[in-house]
Design an enzyme around this catalytic site. Sequence first.
Site, PDB file in Angstrom:
ATOM      1  N   ARG A  17     -19.624  69.664 -32.287  1.00 16.29           N
ATOM      2  CA  ARG A  17     -19.640  68.367 -31.611  1.00 16.29           C
ATOM      3  C   ARG A  17     -20.866  68.228 -30.699  1.00 16.29           C
ATOM      4  O   ARG A  17     -21.349  67.127 -30.461  1.00 16.29           O
ATOM      5  CB  ARG A  17     -18.360  68.168 -30.793  1.00 16.29           C
ATOM      6  N   SER A  44     -12.822  63.684 -26.601  1.00 18.53           N
ATOM      7  CA  SER A  44     -12.619  64.558 -27.764  1.00 18.53           C
ATOM      8  C   SER A  44     -13.764  64.438 -28.761  1.00 18.53           C
ATOM      9  O   SER A  44     -13.944  65.307 -29.607  1.00 18.53           O
ATOM     10  CB  SER A  44     -11.281  64.258 -28.434  1.00 18.53           C
ATOM     11  N   GLU A  65      -6.408  52.757 -34.415  1.00 18.90           N
ATOM     12  CA  GLU A  65      -7.349  53.245 -35.437  1.00 18.90           C
ATOM     13  C   GLU A  65      -7.681  52.195 -36.501  1.00 18.90           C
ATOM     14  O   GLU A  65      -8.797  52.156 -37.014  1.00 18.90           O
ATOM     15  CB  GLU A  65      -6.792  54.506 -36.107  1.00 18.90           C
ATOM     16  N   PHE A  90      -6.175  61.284 -37.241  1.00 18.36           N
ATOM     17  CA  PHE A  90      -5.794  59.884 -37.010  1.00 18.36           C
ATOM     18  C   PHE A  90      -6.749  58.926 -37.734  1.00 18.36           C
ATOM     19  O   PHE A  90      -6.324  57.914 -38.284  1.00 18.36           O
ATOM     20  CB  PHE A  90      -5.782  59.571 -35.510  1.00 18.36           C
ATOM     21  N   ARG A 174     -14.856  71.526 -34.489  1.00 16.73           N
ATOM     22  CA  ARG A 174     -14.705  71.852 -33.078  1.00 16.73           C
ATOM     23  C   ARG A 174     -14.609  73.368 -32.924  1.00 16.73           C
ATOM     24  O   ARG A 174     -15.133  73.939 -31.977  1.00 16.73           O
ATOM     25  CB  ARG A 174     -13.416  71.172 -32.596  1.00 16.73           C
TER      26      ARG A 174
END
Lengths: 320, 305
Positions: A17, A44, A65, A90, A174
Amino acid sequence: MTATTAPATPVSLHDCRDAWVTALIELAEADDRIVAVVNDSVGSSKLAPFQERFPERLVNVGIAEQDMVGVGAGLANGGKVPFVSAAACFLTARAMEQIKVDAAYSQHHMVLIGQSPGMAYGELGPTHHSIEDLAWLRSIPGLTVIVPTDPTETAQAVRWAAGAGSPVFIRVSRMGVPDVMPEGYRFEPGRAVQLREGNDVTVVATGTAVARALAAANLLEAQGASARVLAMPTIKPLDGESLLAAAEETAGIVTVEEALTSGLGGAVAEYLSTRRPTLLRFVGVPDTFAPTGPVEWLLDHFSISAEGITSAAREILDRR
Amino acid sequence: MTTTEDLVPHVDAQAVPHDTLTVLGRVPADATREQAVAHLVEAARLVRRRDIEMVRAAGLGHIGGEFSVIDVLVTLYLQAMNVSPGQLDDPERDRFILSKGHAAAALYTTLAMAGFLEPSQLETFMQPQSQLNGHPARTKIAAVEASTGPLGHGLPIAVGTAFAGKLDGSARRTFVVVGDGELQEGSNWEALMTAGNHRLSHLCVVVDRNRLQQGARVADTNDLEPLADKLAAFGLEVVEVDGHDHGALLDVFANVPAASGKPTAVIAHTMKGHPISFMSDNVAWHHKVPSADQVAQALSELEQS
């Protein structure tokens, strides 16, 4: 002093990230069409520095979303280059029809960033895992699906996607991964990267699994077997040429992914079955939801490990 | 349960007699208001005539919701919106999105009336390899801004285009038409929240309030009322209008953006199947295909309207 098996130089692991947001800020500095769209996912997605630098170009629709992906498509229609960034679980499951219709069928140039994919949210459980995404997304026509290996490739993929002109999905890891790609590496969509030569068996891995595939090749070498290692950063379109070469030149192919094996594994099997039937083994998550546990433990649990990959490769080698 | 009425009649597209659409184009710039309204009334009549012939020829279509929205479409494309066929690459053009994409034939016919499509292309509606799919596709027709069909997609996309305009400090406006039944899709309310909170003043959401959905009345299915209060509570400037009154529609659209700086919601009160006697406000005509006799009667009623 006791003997140690640790490597001479400690391997440092990176959260991809950081590379994603650095690349995005560089792009945004050069091109004011670049915008980010999020679902309350600034933290996030590690987008805080982007938000600080370009507050007006960070569109936060809140926890919504379907709206997020639709708004992304509209921003593209309005002349922007939107990077729609949210937890992969999501983004893909909640907004699948928007990905199908607003992004892919409409051929809007928008970039979908699936953050913390696979089982990165380990202990949070299967609701927060994104192991279905590769199988789902590779089934959608007109969508490019990228799973970068390391920070270098993550940044390269983000830069390429900014000019792609068509919809792109990028998985951003991540969980810490080591640097794998060589210096000066340039990402090319639909191209596998041969990281290790070998003529006995081939391991085709994607994303976080690539470093494990390289470790497996070391184990296999110690057993006298030479394993070719291909990183497959683009799940769609697939690099069929590299697969056919591997199928011809080695005894068989092991696919490895932090996902259901219907992702990369399914794609490789589909491709080769009609062109050159090949002995295959699939390493990844089988048809099940994961138990509770941290991501590294889960990867080992599902044999997405040097030992697990080696064992799958042995099954091919032993049948030669 | 399938009834005889649900069965699609087998019709040869070539065998259905039809007039070539008379293209009236935009309302002339120097037209008086009276002339403008007369232009729109006549254009809407011709669009309805061609639409019913297309649905009959294709043996498919959604005539009820097409006839309810045609007056809105014609008013937008022939007068209210700043977009013309030569302007489709202009970033400053007004945008239109038909979120209730099943009314595609009404959009195609209106686009032809406004010069965005060749009238002869209408003959291909839903034929194999036609660009005129049963739901409009952005990749097939240049004037279509967003591919729609599944409900609840157009409004979030319109919010995105309006957001882009706001970032650019542009005067361009985005119009989106949603069906009232369509508002049962939750994605619309996600988008309305975004539109209201970000004060997207150049967004205009038109609700085709025909009070019918595919299977029943909206009120008997999952009611929307109090719709105006709900839209106002989400931060929109709400206007109610007779959706078949071209003059009233012109006034409403001329007020976008609203002085309040809020996005505009237009509740356009319409009748499904308007103005055909046997179709109007009749739930059976959501996607029923008219018989040859019914087409003849509808054309005769349109002639007299």
